[in-house]
Design an enzyme around this catalytic site. Sequence first.
Site, PDB file in Angstrom:
ATOM      1  NE  ARG A  45      -1.075   2.413   2.981  1.00 51.45           N
ATOM      2  CZ  ARG A  45      -0.499   3.479   3.505  1.00 51.45           C
ATOM      3  NH1 ARG A  45      -0.369   4.599   2.794  1.00 51.45           N
ATOM      4  NH2 ARG A  45       0.012   3.443   4.720  1.00 51.45           N
ATOM      5  CG  ASP A  46       3.362   4.232   3.005  1.00 48.42           C
ATOM      6  OD1 ASP A  46       3.724   5.043   2.137  1.00 48.42           O
ATOM      7  OD2 ASP A  46       3.291   4.530   4.212  1.00 48.42           O
ATOM      8  CG  HIS A 101       3.539   4.556   9.312  1.00 51.01           C
ATOM      9  ND1 HIS A 101       2.953   3.510   8.610  1.00 51.01           N
ATOM     10  CD2 HIS A 101       3.824   5.496   8.375  1.00 51.01           C
ATOM     11  CE1 HIS A 101       2.888   3.820   7.329  1.00 51.01           C
ATOM     12  NE2 HIS A 101       3.410   5.020   7.151  1.00 51.01           N
ATOM     13  CG  HIS A 118       7.366   7.749   5.595  1.00 53.09           C
ATOM     14  ND1 HIS A 118       7.231   7.290   4.317  1.00 53.09           N
ATOM     15  CD2 HIS A 118       6.182   7.512   6.206  1.00 53.09           C
ATOM     16  CE1 HIS A 118       6.005   6.806   4.145  1.00 53.09           C
ATOM     17  NE2 HIS A 118       5.339   6.924   5.280  1.00 53.09           N
ATOM     18  CB  CYS A 155       2.146  10.416   1.692  1.00 55.09           C
ATOM     19  SG  CYS A 155       0.467  11.037   1.566  1.00 55.09           S
ATOM     20  CG  ASN A 162       6.858   3.421   5.031  1.00 54.51           C
ATOM     21  OD1 ASN A 162       6.345   3.689   3.956  1.00 54.51           O
ATOM     22  ND2 ASN A 162       6.236   3.566   6.177  1.00 54.51           N
TER      23      ASN A 162
HETATM   24  P1  HMG Z   1     -13.426  13.726  -2.427  1.00 57.16           P
HETATM   25  O1  HMG Z   1     -13.107  14.103  -3.838  1.00 57.16           O
HETATM   26  O2  HMG Z   1     -13.640  14.829  -1.424  1.00 57.16           O
HETATM   27  O3  HMG Z   1     -14.619  12.657  -2.332  1.00 57.16           O
HETATM   28  O4  HMG Z   1     -12.238  12.812  -1.903  1.00 57.16           O
HETATM   29  P2  HMG Z   1     -16.136  12.708  -2.682  1.00 57.16           P
HETATM   30  O5  HMG Z   1     -16.842  11.993  -1.586  1.00 57.16           O
HETATM   31  O6  HMG Z   1     -16.583  14.107  -3.048  1.00 57.16           O
HETATM   32  O7  HMG Z   1     -16.200  11.800  -4.007  1.00 57.16           O
HETATM   33  C1  HMG Z   1     -15.619  12.206  -5.223  1.00 57.16           C
HETATM   34  C2  HMG Z   1     -15.588  11.011  -6.182  1.00 57.16           C
HETATM   35  O8  HMG Z   1     -14.745   9.987  -5.650  1.00 57.16           O
HETATM   36  C3  HMG Z   1     -16.943  10.349  -6.383  1.00 57.16           C
HETATM   37  O9  HMG Z   1     -16.925   9.795  -7.695  1.00 57.16           O
HETATM   38  C4  HMG Z   1     -16.930   9.225  -5.386  1.00 57.16           C
HETATM   39  O10 HMG Z   1     -17.788   8.161  -5.750  1.00 57.16           O
HETATM   40  C5  HMG Z   1     -15.493   8.771  -5.462  1.00 57.16           C
HETATM   41  P3  HMG Z   1     -17.649  10.569  -8.945  1.00 57.16           P
HETATM   42  O11 HMG Z   1     -19.071  10.713  -8.503  1.00 57.16           O
HETATM   43  O12 HMG Z   1     -16.922  11.879  -9.092  1.00 57.16           O
HETATM   44  O13 HMG Z   1     -17.415   9.627 -10.082  1.00 57.16           O
HETATM   45  N1  HMG Z   1     -15.043   8.149  -4.207  1.00 57.16           N
HETATM   46  C6  HMG Z   1     -14.453   6.947  -4.112  1.00 57.16           C
HETATM   47  N2  HMG Z   1     -14.136   6.025  -5.035  1.00 57.16           N
HETATM   48  C7  HMG Z   1     -13.568   4.889  -4.584  1.00 57.16           C
HETATM   49  N3  HMG Z   1     -13.262   4.659  -3.291  1.00 57.16           N
HETATM   50  C8  HMG Z   1     -13.547   5.558  -2.345  1.00 57.16           C
HETATM   51  C9  HMG Z   1     -14.179   6.750  -2.750  1.00 57.16           C
HETATM   52  N4  HMG Z   1     -14.597   7.837  -2.085  1.00 57.16           N
HETATM   53  C10 HMG Z   1     -15.118   8.685  -2.979  1.00 57.16           C
HETATM   54  N5  HMG Z   1     -13.257   5.310  -1.081  1.00 57.16           N
HETATM   55  C11 HMG Z   1     -11.389  11.031  -0.514  1.00 57.16           C
HETATM   56  C12 HMG Z   1     -12.196  12.322  -0.564  1.00 57.16           C
HETATM   57  C13 HMG Z   1     -11.153  10.726   0.946  1.00 57.16           C
HETATM   58  C14 HMG Z   1     -12.164   9.927  -1.189  1.00 57.16           C
HETATM   59  C15 HMG Z   1     -10.055  11.276  -1.271  1.00 57.16           C
HETATM   60  O14 HMG Z   1      -9.458  12.422  -0.768  1.00 57.16           O
HETATM   61  C16 HMG Z   1      -9.081  10.130  -1.134  1.00 57.16           C
HETATM   62  O15 HMG Z   1      -9.319   9.025  -1.611  1.00 57.16           O
HETATM   63  N6  HMG Z   1      -7.939  10.384  -0.467  1.00 57.16           N
HETATM   64  C17 HMG Z   1      -6.948   9.341  -0.214  1.00 57.16           C
HETATM   65  C18 HMG Z   1      -5.576   9.913  -0.321  1.00 57.16           C
HETATM   66  C19 HMG Z   1      -4.577   8.835  -0.033  1.00 57.16           C
HETATM   67  O16 HMG Z   1      -4.832   7.654  -0.242  1.00 57.16           O
HETATM   68  N7  HMG Z   1      -3.399   9.251   0.481  1.00 57.16           N
HETATM   69  C20 HMG Z   1      -2.350   8.327   0.785  1.00 57.16           C
HETATM   70  C21 HMG Z   1      -2.647   7.457   1.953  1.00 57.16           C
HETATM   71  S1  HMG Z   1      -2.385   8.249   3.528  1.00 57.16           S
HETATM   72  C22 HMG Z   1      -0.688   8.037   3.819  1.00 57.16           C
HETATM   73  O17 HMG Z   1       0.057   7.622   2.954  1.00 57.16           O
HETATM   74  C23 HMG Z   1      -0.167   8.286   5.218  1.00 57.16           C
HETATM   75  C24 HMG Z   1       0.096   6.994   6.001  1.00 57.16           C
HETATM   76  O18 HMG Z   1       0.994   6.139   5.320  1.00 57.16           O
HETATM   77  C25 HMG Z   1       0.663   7.335   7.392  1.00 57.16           C
HETATM   78  C26 HMG Z   1       1.875   8.282   7.330  1.00 57.16           C
HETATM   79  O19 HMG Z   1       2.866   7.964   6.638  1.00 57.16           O
HETATM   80  O20 HMG Z   1       1.794   9.314   7.990  1.00 57.16           O
HETATM   81  C27 HMG Z   1      -1.220   6.207   6.231  1.00 57.16           C
HETATM   82 MG    MG Z   2       3.148   6.283   5.344  1.00 57.99          MG
END
Ligand code: HMG
Ligand code: MG
Length: 298
Positions: free
Chosen positions: A16-17, A208, A210, A241, A250
């Site tokens: 994933r990450d 966690h 990096h 990210c 990481n």
């Molecule tokens: P948004 O644009 O505000 O969402 O995104 P929305 O609810 O307005 O929906 C927009 C569109 O997305 C719609 O589709 C929804 O159906 C679709 P449309 O009608 O335009 O065709 N949608 C989805 N599709 C599939 N799966 C879903 C989903 N939700 C909505 N779950 C949202 C808000 C949260 C969805 C978006 O911002 C997002 O997906 N963000 C994720 C970002 C991400 O993955 N970042 C990396 C992971 S975090 C990280 O790496 C940190 C970590 O490792 C810890 C660390 O290192 O600190 C964990």
């Molecule tokens: Mg991370």
Amino acid sequence: MYNLPKKVKIIDVSPRDGLQNEKQVIDLATKLELIERLGQSGVKNIEVTGFVSPKWVPQLADSSQLCEQLIHHKNINYSALVPNLKGMELAIASGMKEVAVFTAASELFTQKNINCSIDESLERFKPVISLAKEHNIRVRGYVSCVLGCPYEGEINPRKVAEVTKKLFELGCYEVSLGDTIGTGTPLKAQKMLTQCTEIASVETLALHFHNTYGQALANIYACLELGAHIIDASVAGLGGCPYAKGASGNIATEDVVYMLEGMGIETGIDLKKLIQTGQWISQKLNKSNNSHVGKAHS
Ligand code: HMG
Ligand code: MG
């Protein structure tokens, strides 16, 4: 002499990450093989994907197919990121038994990463976690930017503890503390963990970290001295990210296992097989291996 644990739980987050941050989209067969190889190396906890919006993270657009095609070995715990109810519904349909919700101790990062405020994210998680409980799905929580934010700079450890507390109150069984951009140093890491242990048992807090500035192992060691024994890591040091500028990989799982085994701390992981897995995925991605141990054996 030191208050070090006898055993450590490692969660490999590379599928994933690691893969969320690759420029190229990785084919499903390679993702599945990575997960299988990690399992064969003795990794018992693997974060396999994220049910996030494919518009935001196209690299993980195949999450449903991946979870459906995954060989679920009984002794391995597979989990996936879930940002909202839609993601939770997809995770249930794909047969996941554990998910992770994610927010941050920084307002600006939360906006950039999941398009809402910290409070809104916590509100959003309420129905997500109730639905998970109805389906007997365990929920882990993440707090990002615990030792610094790419948009806000320094983060107050009290803010980290406050968000962590809220995630536990919502029903997370474990909270992973993310140094998203790897700016932490050992004493800061200890201070942050100490603040969090005022509101939760160290038994339920994961690290966690990096490795942007090469500090992650030192930070992990500093936190082990305080009783931490749950560590997220990523084979070959993959990771980053897409919404945190400057975030690099990481800490490499190989490097963590090497350090722990060298101190007589049990991980249950076969280092040789893990190194081979790191070398294999680095070749597949056509990139250099960020694990020091992996490099030493190549
Ligand atoms: P948004 O644009 O505000 O969402 O995104 P929305 O609810 O307005 O929906 C927009 C569109 O997305 C719609 O589709 C929804 O159906 C679709 P449309 O009608 O335009 O065709 N949608 C989805 N599709 C599939 N799966 C879903 C989903 N939700 C909505 N779950 C949202 C808000 C949260 C969805 C978006 O911002 C997002 O997906 N963000 C994720 C970002 C991400 O993955 N970042 C990396 C992971 S975090 C990280 O790496 C940190 C970590 O490792 C810890 C660390 O290192 O600190 C964990
Ligand atoms: Mg991370």
